[in-house]
Scaffold this active site. Structure first.
Site, PDB file in Angstrom:
ATOM      1  N   HIS A 100       0.851  -1.185   0.000  1.00  0.00           N
ATOM      2  CA  HIS A 100       0.000   0.000   0.000  1.00  0.00           C
ATOM      3  C   HIS A 100       0.891   1.241   0.000  1.00  0.00           C
ATOM      4  CE1 HIS A 100      -3.997  -1.669   1.860  1.00  0.00           C
ATOM      5  NE2 HIS A 100      -4.095  -1.549   0.553  1.00  0.00           N
ATOM      6  N   CYS A 160      -2.382   2.800   9.101  1.00  0.00           N
ATOM      7  CA  CYS A 160      -3.383   1.796   8.714  1.00  0.00           C
ATOM      8  C   CYS A 160      -4.584   1.820   9.652  1.00  0.00           C
ATOM      9  CB  CYS A 160      -2.767   0.402   8.704  1.00  0.00           C
ATOM     10  SG  CYS A 160      -1.607   0.094   7.364  1.00  0.00           S
TER      11      CYS A 160
END
Length: 273
Positions: free
Chosen positions: A169, A263
């Site tokens: 990511h 996150c």
């Protein structure tokens, strides 16, 4: 370089890790045979929330759902810019149901939620950065989703290609320090993407692989304070030298699932007056 940077109050959305576990492997960090200490994870998560609030930030929470162990990674559920919500369509089938409770929360809070047609994993790959949105692709979010994001927000989108599976990511390889600058790990990106970042951010803070692997780039900045993994010592020293204030927060249990501070943190960006 300014001697003192000014923080801006933020609003964050999180999800308690009551059901957190590593039950499947969808990135190189995840090993279902290695146990997760859920009580420790809860303590670490609560410490993060308490730290945000101690620094003047607002924290809202989505109720966790049994059977969705990765809901704690709230950043992946959406991206919010100027009060508009662009939802998620997860790459992994195991995570796709997470979109439902997050959408319900946003709708209950009075937001409309856009449903992407292409695979898109929220702030995991979409990083609002002042004049544009930095957008990752290569492992999860598709380039087609980047086009949808640009059409939805009317904000220029800068596509960046990730090439290292450990940084699957964008928010594991890059984070925004303030309206004008970022920190990132160059080798996580394709050669062309590295050139783009170097042109856009000639004064960026460049992280080593050691600090990146310690989740140092999965950080959250309010413009002055940088909530950062305590293992990223070299990066923290660089940030302090630039006038930022590193605030170490330990989230080691979540690293077992490939996640860290960012996150676990969705930022709700309202229209500025």
């Amino acid at each position: 370089m300014p001697d003192s940077r000014v923080p801006r109050r933020r609003r964050y959305l999180v999800c308690e890790p009551r059901h957190f576990a590593v039950q499947y492997a969808i990135n190189p960090w995840m090993h279902p045979d290695e146990p997760v200490d859920v009580l420790r994870a809860l303590d670490q998560w609560q410490a993060l929330v308490d730290t945000y609030r101690a620094h003047g930030h607002t924290v809202d929470s989505v109720k966790p759902v049994p059977g969705l162990p990765d809901m704690v990674f709230a950043a992946n559920a959406a991206v919010v810019v100027d009060g508009r919500v662009f939802g998620s369509l997860f790459h992994a089938p195991e995570r796709r149901p997470e979109s439902v409770p997050f959408e319900a929360w946003f709708k209950a809070a009075g937001y409309e939620v856009y449903h992407p047609e292409s695979v898109c994993e929220g702030e995991g790959d979409l990083v609002p950065a002042g004049r544009w949105i930095l957008a990752g692709t290569g492992f999860r979010t598709t380039r087609e989703a980047h086009s949808e994001v640009q059409e939805h927000f009317g904000t220029p989108v800068i596509s960046l290609t990730l090439v290292d599976p450990y940084f699957y990511h964008l928010d594991t390889a890059l984070f925004v320090l303030d309206e004008d600058n970022i920190a990132y790990y160059p080798e996580a990106f394709s050669p062309g993407s590295r050139e783009v970042l170097a042109r856009l951010y000639p004064d960026a803070v460049l992280a080593t692989r050691e600090d990146a692997m310690a989740f140092g780039l999965n950080s959250v900045s309010d413009g002055r304070h940088v909530f950062i993994s305590p293992g990223a010592t070299g990066l923290a020293e660089q940030l302090a030298g630039r006038g930022y204030v590193p605030v170490p927060v330990e989230l080691s249990e979540f690293q077992k699932a490939g996640g860290g501070i960012k996150c676990c943190t969705q930022e709700i960006r309202e229209i500025r007056s």
